[in-house]
Write a protein that holds these residues in place. Sequence first.
Motif, PDB file in Angstrom:
ATOM      1  N   PHE A  25       0.838  -1.207   0.000  1.00 43.86           N
ATOM      2  CA  PHE A  25       0.000   0.000   0.000  1.00 43.86           C
ATOM      3  C   PHE A  25       0.870   1.254   0.000  1.00 43.86           C
ATOM      4  O   PHE A  25       0.550   2.228  -0.667  1.00 43.86           O
ATOM      5  CB  PHE A  25      -0.944  -0.003   1.214  1.00 43.86           C
ATOM      6  N   ASP A  26       1.963   1.211   0.736  1.00 41.34           N
ATOM      7  CA  ASP A  26       2.842   2.381   0.796  1.00 41.34           C
ATOM      8  C   ASP A  26       3.417   2.736  -0.571  1.00 41.34           C
ATOM      9  O   ASP A  26       3.455   3.899  -0.942  1.00 41.34           O
ATOM     10  CB  ASP A  26       4.007   2.135   1.775  1.00 41.34           C
ATOM     11  N   VAL A  27       3.896   1.729  -1.302  1.00 44.59           N
ATOM     12  CA  VAL A  27       4.609   2.054  -2.536  1.00 44.59           C
ATOM     13  C   VAL A  27       3.690   2.269  -3.735  1.00 44.59           C
ATOM     14  O   VAL A  27       3.825   3.270  -4.440  1.00 44.59           O
ATOM     15  CB  VAL A  27       5.701   1.009  -2.898  1.00 44.59           C
ATOM     16  N   SER A  28       2.755   1.365  -3.958  1.00 42.97           N
ATOM     17  CA  SER A  28       2.016   1.474  -5.220  1.00 42.97           C
ATOM     18  C   SER A  28       0.543   1.812  -5.050  1.00 42.97           C
ATOM     19  O   SER A  28      -0.018   2.555  -5.852  1.00 42.97           O
ATOM     20  CB  SER A  28       2.170   0.189  -6.038  1.00 42.97           C
ATOM     21  N   VAL A  29      -0.112   1.311  -4.024  1.00 48.36           N
ATOM     22  CA  VAL A  29      -1.547   1.539  -3.870  1.00 48.36           C
ATOM     23  C   VAL A  29      -1.838   2.961  -3.377  1.00 48.36           C
ATOM     24  O   VAL A  29      -2.903   3.519  -3.640  1.00 48.36           O
ATOM     25  CB  VAL A  29      -2.176   0.489  -2.915  1.00 48.36           C
ATOM     26  N   ALA A  30      -0.837   3.571  -2.708  1.00 44.49           N
ATOM     27  CA  ALA A  30      -1.031   4.880  -2.087  1.00 44.49           C
ATOM     28  C   ALA A  30      -1.503   5.962  -3.057  1.00 44.49           C
ATOM     29  O   ALA A  30      -2.088   6.954  -2.648  1.00 44.49           O
ATOM     30  CB  ALA A  30       0.255   5.332  -1.396  1.00 44.49           C
ATOM     31  N   ASN A  31      -1.257   5.772  -4.364  1.00 42.40           N
ATOM     32  CA  ASN A  31      -1.749   6.726  -5.370  1.00 42.40           C
ATOM     33  C   ASN A  31      -3.244   6.896  -5.332  1.00 42.40           C
ATOM     34  O   ASN A  31      -3.758   7.938  -5.726  1.00 42.40           O
ATOM     35  CB  ASN A  31      -1.469   6.249  -6.801  1.00 42.40           C
ATOM     36  N   GLU A 120       9.525  18.365  -2.674  1.00 43.10           N
ATOM     37  CA  GLU A 120      10.543  17.327  -2.477  1.00 43.10           C
ATOM     38  C   GLU A 120       9.913  15.946  -2.544  1.00 43.10           C
ATOM     39  O   GLU A 120      10.417  15.041  -3.180  1.00 43.10           O
ATOM     40  CB  GLU A 120      11.232  17.507  -1.115  1.00 43.10           C
ATOM     41  N   GLN A 121       8.783  15.813  -1.833  1.00 40.73           N
ATOM     42  CA  GLN A 121       8.081  14.534  -1.818  1.00 40.73           C
ATOM     43  C   GLN A 121       7.658  14.132  -3.221  1.00 40.73           C
ATOM     44  O   GLN A 121       7.762  12.963  -3.605  1.00 40.73           O
ATOM     45  CB  GLN A 121       6.853  14.612  -0.914  1.00 40.73           C
ATOM     46  N   ALA A 122       7.175  15.125  -3.980  1.00 45.74           N
ATOM     47  CA  ALA A 122       6.716  14.834  -5.340  1.00 45.74           C
ATOM     48  C   ALA A 122       7.878  14.335  -6.190  1.00 45.74           C
ATOM     49  O   ALA A 122       7.725  13.379  -6.962  1.00 45.74           O
ATOM     50  CB  ALA A 122       6.086  16.073  -5.959  1.00 45.74           C
ATOM     51  N   ARG A 123       9.039  14.969  -6.031  1.00 46.81           N
ATOM     52  CA  ARG A 123      10.220  14.531  -6.774  1.00 46.81           C
ATOM     53  C   ARG A 123      10.562  13.086  -6.426  1.00 46.81           C
ATOM     54  O   ARG A 123      10.845  12.273  -7.318  1.00 46.81           O
ATOM     55  CB  ARG A 123      11.406  15.438  -6.448  1.00 46.81           C
ATOM     56  N   GLY A 124      10.519  12.776  -5.139  1.00 48.43           N
ATOM     57  CA  GLY A 124      10.823  11.424  -4.681  1.00 48.43           C
ATOM     58  C   GLY A 124       9.856  10.400  -5.251  1.00 48.43           C
ATOM     59  O   GLY A 124      10.264   9.343  -5.730  1.00 48.43           O
ATOM     60  N   LYS A 125       8.578  10.732  -5.215  1.00 48.71           N
ATOM     61  CA  LYS A 125       7.578   9.796  -5.719  1.00 48.71           C
ATOM     62  C   LYS A 125       7.705   9.601  -7.219  1.00 48.71           C
ATOM     63  O   LYS A 125       7.571   8.488  -7.721  1.00 48.71           O
ATOM     64  CB  LYS A 125       6.174  10.316  -5.376  1.00 48.71           C
ATOM     65  N   LEU A 126       7.970  10.687  -7.922  1.00 46.08           N
ATOM     66  CA  LEU A 126       8.160  10.591  -9.371  1.00 46.08           C
ATOM     67  C   LEU A 126       9.295   9.617  -9.691  1.00 46.08           C
ATOM     68  O   LEU A 126       9.161   8.754 -10.573  1.00 46.08           O
ATOM     69  CB  LEU A 126       8.482  11.960  -9.956  1.00 46.08           C
ATOM     70  N   ALA A 127      10.388   9.770  -8.961  1.00 37.91           N
ATOM     71  CA  ALA A 127      11.537   8.888  -9.186  1.00 37.91           C
ATOM     72  C   ALA A 127      11.158   7.440  -8.897  1.00 37.91           C
ATOM     73  O   ALA A 127      11.495   6.525  -9.668  1.00 37.91           O
ATOM     74  CB  ALA A 127      12.709   9.321  -8.305  1.00 37.91           C
ATOM     75  N   LEU A 128      10.410   7.233  -7.803  1.00 39.79           N
ATOM     76  CA  LEU A 128       9.945   5.885  -7.455  1.00 39.79           C
ATOM     77  C   LEU A 128       9.064   5.311  -8.556  1.00 39.79           C
ATOM     78  O   LEU A 128       9.249   4.163  -8.992  1.00 39.79           O
ATOM     79  CB  LEU A 128       9.157   5.949  -6.138  1.00 39.79           C
ATOM     80  N   TYR A 129       8.122   6.125  -9.036  1.00 42.07           N
ATOM     81  CA  TYR A 129       7.191   5.649 -10.063  1.00 42.07           C
ATOM     82  C   TYR A 129       7.921   5.335 -11.358  1.00 42.07           C
ATOM     83  O   TYR A 129       7.562   4.393 -12.070  1.00 42.07           O
ATOM     84  CB  TYR A 129       6.087   6.687 -10.308  1.00 42.07           C
ATOM     85  N   ASP A 130       8.954   6.114 -11.647  1.00 44.12           N
ATOM     86  CA  ASP A 130       9.736   5.828 -12.849  1.00 44.12           C
ATOM     87  C   ASP A 130      10.445   4.487 -12.723  1.00 44.12           C
ATOM     88  O   ASP A 130      10.492   3.710 -13.679  1.00 44.12           O
ATOM     89  CB  ASP A 130      10.746   6.953 -13.099  1.00 44.12           C
ATOM     90  N   ARG A 131      10.955   4.208 -11.521  1.00 48.71           N
ATOM     91  CA  ARG A 131      11.613   2.919 -11.298  1.00 48.71           C
ATOM     92  C   ARG A 131      10.610   1.775 -11.415  1.00 48.71           C
ATOM     93  O   ARG A 131      10.876   0.757 -12.056  1.00 48.71           O
ATOM     94  CB  ARG A 131      12.284   2.900  -9.916  1.00 48.71           C
ATOM     95  N   LEU A 132       9.430   1.960 -10.802  1.00 48.39           N
ATOM     96  CA  LEU A 132       8.398   0.923 -10.884  1.00 48.39           C
ATOM     97  C   LEU A 132       7.982   0.698 -12.331  1.00 48.39           C
ATOM     98  O   LEU A 132       7.741  -0.437 -12.752  1.00 48.39           O
ATOM     99  CB  LEU A 132       7.178   1.332 -10.055  1.00 48.39           C
TER     100      LEU A 132
END
Lengths: 197, 197
Positions: A25-31, A120-132
């Motif tokens: 839920f933290d990584v992918s469902v949280a969207n 900052e958070q948005a940048r982090g999430k964007l990077a995470l989503y790109d990796r996913l």
Amino acid sequence: MALRHAILAALLEGEASGYELSKRFDVSVANFWSATPQQLYRELERLQRDGLLAAHVVLQQRRPNKRMFAITDSGHRELRAFTAGPTRASAIRDELLVKLQAVDAGDSDAVTAAVTERLEQARGKLALYDRLRERLLAGQTEEQFLSSADRIGPYLTLMRGRSFERENLTWGQAVLKILAERDPTHVSSPPSELAGA
Amino acid sequence: MALRHAILAALLEGEASGYELSKRFDVSVANFWSATPQQLYRELERLQRDGLLAAHVVLQQRRPNKRMFAITDSGHRELRAFTAGPTRASAIRDELLVKLQAVDAGDSDAVTAAVTERLEQARGKLALYDRLRERLLAGQTEEQFLSSADRIGPYLTLMRGRSFERENLTWGQAVLKILAERDPTHVSSPPSELAGA
DNA sequence: ATTGGCATGTAACCAGTTACATGATTCC
DNA sequence: GGAATCATGTAACTGGTTACATGCCAAT
């Protein structure tokens, strides 16, 4: 009764323990759905009681034992029925935007700091989503993936999360510029054009 | 304890009755905070009890009397303190995205219909936000407005809502194309490019 | 030795939703 | 005459949050 379906949808990725599910839920469902571990544990109990999930204990030597939950046939039917039913409007509750709404009567510097933090958070999430995304595509083009993959749902929701964070970035940057221009310690800068196309 | 601040922020636009406030929440606050009338009535009671709002009854001849609520000095201080405090992460709960996550195990046609419906709503909201924007700008350019207006908060949050709905539109259209290509009743069409820049 | 991750839960509380109820007025 | 709008609420319920509790293992 909607957390149920979010959990069922998340378990389509494969069975999980309560703990693992909360990570998922933290990584992918949280969207699109947020839930605390406590909510998940409680709802997993109920889903099992209602026969939508089956649980089995996995004994581990070097870690605590865990209860793995998997969707049953009944759970699959329930999930399918859910996708066919009416859709409730999405509920957004964003404290940052409440602060922004009140910025003219509030602490402008503090709101600026909060927007910066969100950026900052948005940048982090964007990077995470790109990796996913890279992981999902596994070297294929988007086109190849979409025509060959077993499941496209996770990709479609991931892309919505990705565009959401991209918007957070561009919007947040424009807001910072505007707030800076309003500040007493004023330095002029070119106009921000928040309106877009 | 966060609905309080959403209400206080909404009342910066001017005093309102419970009924009027719920209308205000429907049109402009809904971008970032959702609340039912019942929630509002209950919370207005509490805000008044705690001295953050003052109420006075307005007698009307042709309509039922109404209780108008206005922010007190204490309410203003509370709101200012709120903008200076820590910001909680936003909670998103969107059933449509749960359905999309489960689309591969669900009723694809029904999900397509739900996305189409969401697209219509997004179009409607975009049109509404454009009208609200025109009203706020009142003939000025964005630049003029931002440097002269008393309050820019409502404009900044409105622009976030506007970009959110724009994203809903482009994303939803791409999703419809992808779902159509997946359908058994297949007709070929050019690739959708959901990934963006 | 202590922090952090794995793994699960209980209890108490607070927030949010749904259903129902009332009653007048205005518009079609 | 009937639906929509104005205006406010109660009651019952469901869902969500916070605080607390336990205990083991791995890494520093």
